[in-house]
Scaffold this active site. Structure first.
Site, short mmCIF file in Angstrom:
data_model
loop_
_atom_site.label_atom_id
_atom_site.label_comp_id
_atom_site.label_asym_id
_atom_site.label_seq_id
_atom_site.Cartn_x
_atom_site.Cartn_y
_atom_site.Cartn_z
N GLY A 9 0.86 -0.85 -0.12
CA GLY A 9 -0.04 0.27 -0.12
C GLY A 9 0.97 1.34 -0.07
N GLY A 11 -0.09 4.24 0.77
CA GLY A 11 -1.46 5.76 1.12
C GLY A 11 -0.11 5.91 1.72
N ASN A 36 1.31 -1.32 -4.50
CA ASN A 36 0.47 -0.25 -4.80
C ASN A 36 -0.68 -0.70 -6.09
OD1 ASN A 36 -0.62 1.69 -3.48
ND2 ASN A 36 -0.77 2.64 -5.51
N GLU A 167 -17.31 17.49 4.00
CA GLU A 167 -16.09 18.19 3.27
C GLU A 167 -16.89 18.05 1.85
OE1 GLU A 167 -11.83 18.41 5.14
OE2 GLU A 167 -12.39 16.76 4.21
N ASP A 295 -5.28 2.94 8.15
CA ASP A 295 -6.58 2.48 9.04
C ASP A 295 -6.91 0.64 8.39
OD1 ASP A 295 -7.05 4.95 7.98
OD2 ASP A 295 -8.76 5.11 6.60
N ALA A 311 -5.93 10.75 8.06
CA ALA A 311 -4.11 10.55 7.59
C ALA A 311 -3.50 11.57 8.40
CB ALA A 311 -4.77 11.76 6.05
N LYS A 372 -5.64 24.67 7.44
CA LYS A 372 -5.73 22.94 6.53
C LYS A 372 -5.02 22.86 5.63
CE LYS A 372 -8.93 20.03 4.10
NZ LYS A 372 -8.83 18.77 5.35
#
Length: 388
Positions: A9, A11, A36, A167, A295, A311, A372
């Protein structure tokens, strides 16, 4: 013979783990393979923007070729189908990989909570491809309406009022006036719902920030249905527990995540929603040669509850995994993982946001949006995405 480390992965957790491990081990001392499905890294926390045409797809995906250039990391583009931790083998669609150490960072899957029809008729937002599908679907609804003016074509439902749901609904709300102008459709003919089973939006946010978010989004035309669980979805209709029915061709589900089924099938010890249990060093229970990040696993806070899958948590886990794996390889003591939650900011569309930084500082409006944005820039710098 060099130790073989396979990272599953790319991510937030997996990419950071691979990059930091490559940097933190002597050149030529370890063979790192990163696997990936895509040949790019996805900025998953920004997917709501291309889903609502606020950014191009290319702005939320970064080619792994760029990020891995000059790094001692072999990239394999393939899909993981099985992990055998006893035999130390990972099965891919295109072959197998053996390892000495494994980092599992395969992310999560959507949790549908057994809602009939949700998986079949709801859209999700977990990849650039899904963001594109949502954007194209909404544009098609506007294109079809003048030819077949059914209200359900211009009624949009976002299920879930956590960070992703809020969002997304904020960005869609900003997009609707442009769509209406392009299609010559009055804005009042378009309806945008945000449906949440809990009694409030943005769980975990403080009441004054929640109130501010509601105020901003309602002013943009968002209709909230809180304390109203979705109990069934069928073509053209979303059924609520209170008996209400929203006639809509569009349901976008952001209501929950569960662990990756591959992790469950591998036999790792998991909690009921499929996330793997790990020790204080982020090693899978019973397997000192398998580390977890992101996750697909969970860690508990001081109150004994799992930290929300975010994240920033995945990035910190990736850092910790790389540090402890390097310690294993070099015979040094490992360090327990202690998350440092720096705050959370929710975008409300445009350059508006609400959030909290650290323990005390609350922000809203452009200031919160700047915070942000700054956090995103720091991450991009960390992984080398800002370099030419």
């Amino acid at each position: 013979m060099n130790k073989r480390v396979v990272v599953l992965g790319a991510g937030y957790g997996g990419l950071v783990a691979a990059l930091k491990l490559a940097k933190g081990t002597p050149a030529g001392s370890v063979d790192i393979t990163l696997v990936n499905k895509y040949d790019y890294h996805q900025l998953v926390t920004q997917l709501y923007e291309p889903a609502a045409a606020a950014k191009r797809d290319t702005e939320v995906r970064i080619p792994l070729k760029k990020l891995l250039a000059g790094k001692p990391i072999r990239f394999v583009q393939d899909v993981v189908t099985k992990i055998d931790p006893k035999e130390k083998v990972v099965t891919l669609e295109g072959g197998e990989l053996s390892y000495d150490y494994l980092v599992v960072a395969l992310g999560s899957e959507t949790e549908y909570f057994g809602i009939p029809g949700m998986k079949e008729y709801g859209m999700t937002l977990k990849s650039v491809d899904e963001a594109r599908l949502i954007r194209t679907h909404i544009e098609r609804c506007f294109a079809e309406y003048p030819l077949d003016p059914r209200p359900e074509l211009l009624t949009f439902v976002v299920g879930g009022a956590g960070l992703t749901g809020i969002e997304l609904v904020g960005e869609i709300a900003d997009w609707l006036p442009r769509l209406c102008e392009e299609s010559n459709i009055p804005r009042e003919q378009v309806t945008l719902y945000n449906v949440e089973a809990m009694p409030s939006i943005l769980p975990g946010f403080e009441p004054d920030l929640v109130a501010k978010a509601e105020e901003v989004l309602k002013a943009k035309g968002v209709i909230f249905k809180v304390g109203s669980p979705i109990v069934q979805v069928e073509p053209g209709a979303v059924h609520l527990k209170d008996g209400g029915v929203i006639q809509s061709r569009t349901i976008i589900w952001t209501g929950g995540v569960r662990g990756n089924q591959i992790v469950v099938d591998a036999g790792f010890e998991t909690e009921p929603r499929g996330r793997a249990k790990v020790n204080e060093y982020l090693q899978a229970v019973g397997y000192d040669d398998v580390y977890m990040a992101g996750d697909c696993c969970f860690v508990l806070n001081e109150q004994g509850r799992p930290y929300p899958p975010t994240a920033q948590l995945a990035i910190q886990m990736g850092n910790s995994v790389a540090h402890n794996l390097a310690a294993d390889l070099q015979g040094r003591p490992k360090t327990p993982f202690v998350p440092k939650i720096l705050g959370t900011v929710a975008s409300l569309g445009g350059r508006d946001a609400v959030g909290k930084v650290g323990n005390n500082y609350k922000a809203s409006g452009r200031v919160a949006y700047f915070i942000k944005d700054l956090s995103q820039i720091r991450y991009l710098a960390k992984i080398g995405a800002l370099m030419k």
